[in-house]
Write a protein that holds these residues in place. Structure first.
Motif, PDB file in Angstrom:
ATOM      1  N   THR A  13       0.828  -1.211   0.000  1.00 16.82           N
ATOM      2  CA  THR A  13       0.000   0.000   0.000  1.00 16.82           C
ATOM      3  C   THR A  13       0.863   1.261   0.000  1.00 16.82           C
ATOM      4  O   THR A  13       0.498   2.259  -0.622  1.00 16.82           O
ATOM      5  CB  THR A  13      -0.980   0.032   1.199  1.00 16.82           C
ATOM      6  N   ASP A  14       2.010   1.214   0.688  1.00 15.14           N
ATOM      7  CA  ASP A  14       2.923   2.365   0.636  1.00 15.14           C
ATOM      8  C   ASP A  14       3.489   2.524  -0.771  1.00 15.14           C
ATOM      9  O   ASP A  14       3.633   3.646  -1.274  1.00 15.14           O
ATOM     10  CB  ASP A  14       4.065   2.200   1.648  1.00 15.14           C
ATOM     11  N   SER A  17       1.008   4.258  -2.903  1.00 17.63           N
ATOM     12  CA  SER A  17       0.939   5.706  -2.685  1.00 17.63           C
ATOM     13  C   SER A  17       2.001   6.427  -3.508  1.00 17.63           C
ATOM     14  O   SER A  17       1.768   7.539  -4.002  1.00 17.63           O
ATOM     15  CB  SER A  17       1.098   6.036  -1.190  1.00 17.63           C
ATOM     16  N   ASP A  20       0.889   6.229  -7.276  1.00 16.78           N
ATOM     17  CA  ASP A  20      -0.172   7.202  -7.535  1.00 16.78           C
ATOM     18  C   ASP A  20       0.391   8.618  -7.645  1.00 16.78           C
ATOM     19  O   ASP A  20      -0.023   9.397  -8.520  1.00 16.78           O
ATOM     20  CB  ASP A  20      -1.226   7.142  -6.424  1.00 16.78           C
ATOM     21  N   GLU A 169      -2.684   5.766   7.210  1.00 14.19           N
ATOM     22  CA  GLU A 169      -3.158   6.974   6.539  1.00 14.19           C
ATOM     23  C   GLU A 169      -2.054   8.024   6.483  1.00 14.19           C
ATOM     24  O   GLU A 169      -1.887   8.724   5.478  1.00 14.19           O
ATOM     25  CB  GLU A 169      -4.391   7.540   7.258  1.00 14.19           C
ATOM     26  N   HIS A 172       0.796   6.853   3.986  1.00 14.91           N
ATOM     27  CA  HIS A 172       0.431   7.049   2.583  1.00 14.91           C
ATOM     28  C   HIS A 172       0.508   8.517   2.168  1.00 14.91           C
ATOM     29  O   HIS A 172       0.582   8.821   0.976  1.00 14.91           O
ATOM     30  CB  HIS A 172      -0.972   6.511   2.323  1.00 14.91           C
ATOM     31  N   ARG A 173       0.495   9.403   3.144  1.00 13.20           N
ATOM     32  CA  ARG A 173       0.598  10.837   2.863  1.00 13.20           C
ATOM     33  C   ARG A 173       2.055  11.307   2.854  1.00 13.20           C
ATOM     34  O   ARG A 173       2.476  12.034   1.959  1.00 13.20           O
ATOM     35  CB  ARG A 173      -0.205  11.618   3.913  1.00 13.20           C
TER      36      ARG A 173
END
Length: 197
Positions: A13-14, A17, A20, A169, A172-173
């Motif tokens: 998932t990282d 990020s 994306d 969260e 990912h930011r």
């Protein structure tokens, strides 16, 4: 544009990020290679879906260094990579390897502190604030210069999975943000401290 390699062990998932952010034009770089030490890591499928070259390499940093050098990699990102790097790899890329850690270093870090182990330890200790840290990798586990940290209140949570979700969260930011800063040449290390310029 800088060339980036991402190293993963799990769901990725990282990694997603960063993919994306690259696709959105927020990072002045391209992911050239994703390496996993686990054949079944779902992050490999994420990379392949995005058209990124992948490789599975287990406990062979000599091979990894060779692969990175062949592709003229400028930055290595550890995004949930559950293995300790050897000095061979670290020395080949001084202050060019960054890691995301799911706590506020120097708390809940070091040997054995990874993944859900971190969040379980946080919960058992009863701390009220956790967060994520992006740092450069050094020969000391989780001991390299800290680039960015963001905290979150976890006083209302009583399950490690819930803490993990809240911290993710933040991960990912801030991970793509730091990768972007690095690619823009805005991170400098002076006297063992990382500074954003």
């Amino acid at each position: 544009m800088l060339k980036i390699a991402v190293m993963i062990s799990g769901g990725g998932t990282d990694l997603q990020s960063i993919i994306d952010a690259c696709q959105a034009g927020k990072i002045n770089g391209t992911i050239e290679l994703v390496i996993s030490n686990r054949q079944k890591a779902y992050g490999l499928q994420r990379a392949q879906k995005a058209g990124i070259e992948t490789a599975v390499v287990k406990k062979n940093d000599t091979l990894i260094v060779s692969m990175l050098k062949e592709r003229n990699i400028d930055l290595v990102v550890l995004a949930g990579y559950l293995a300790i790097l050897t000095d061979e790899l670290i020395d080949a890329y001084p202050n060019q390897i960054i890691n995301i850690h799911p706590s506020l270093i120097p708390s809940f870090c070091g040997a054995g502190m990874y993944g859900m182990h971190v969040h379980e330890a946080v919960l058992n200790r009863g701390v009220k604030v956790s967060g994520a840290t992006v740092h450069f990798v050094s020969s000391e586990i989780d001991g390299g210069p800290i680039i960015k940290q963001v905290a979150c209140d976890i006083s209302d949570l009583d399950k490690p999975e819930d803490i993990q979700a809240r911290v993710l969260e933040i991960e990912h930011r801030i991970l793509p943000e730091v990768v972007g800063l690095y690619c823009d040449g805005r991170i400098k290390v002076e006297n063992g401290r990382a500074k954003v310029i």
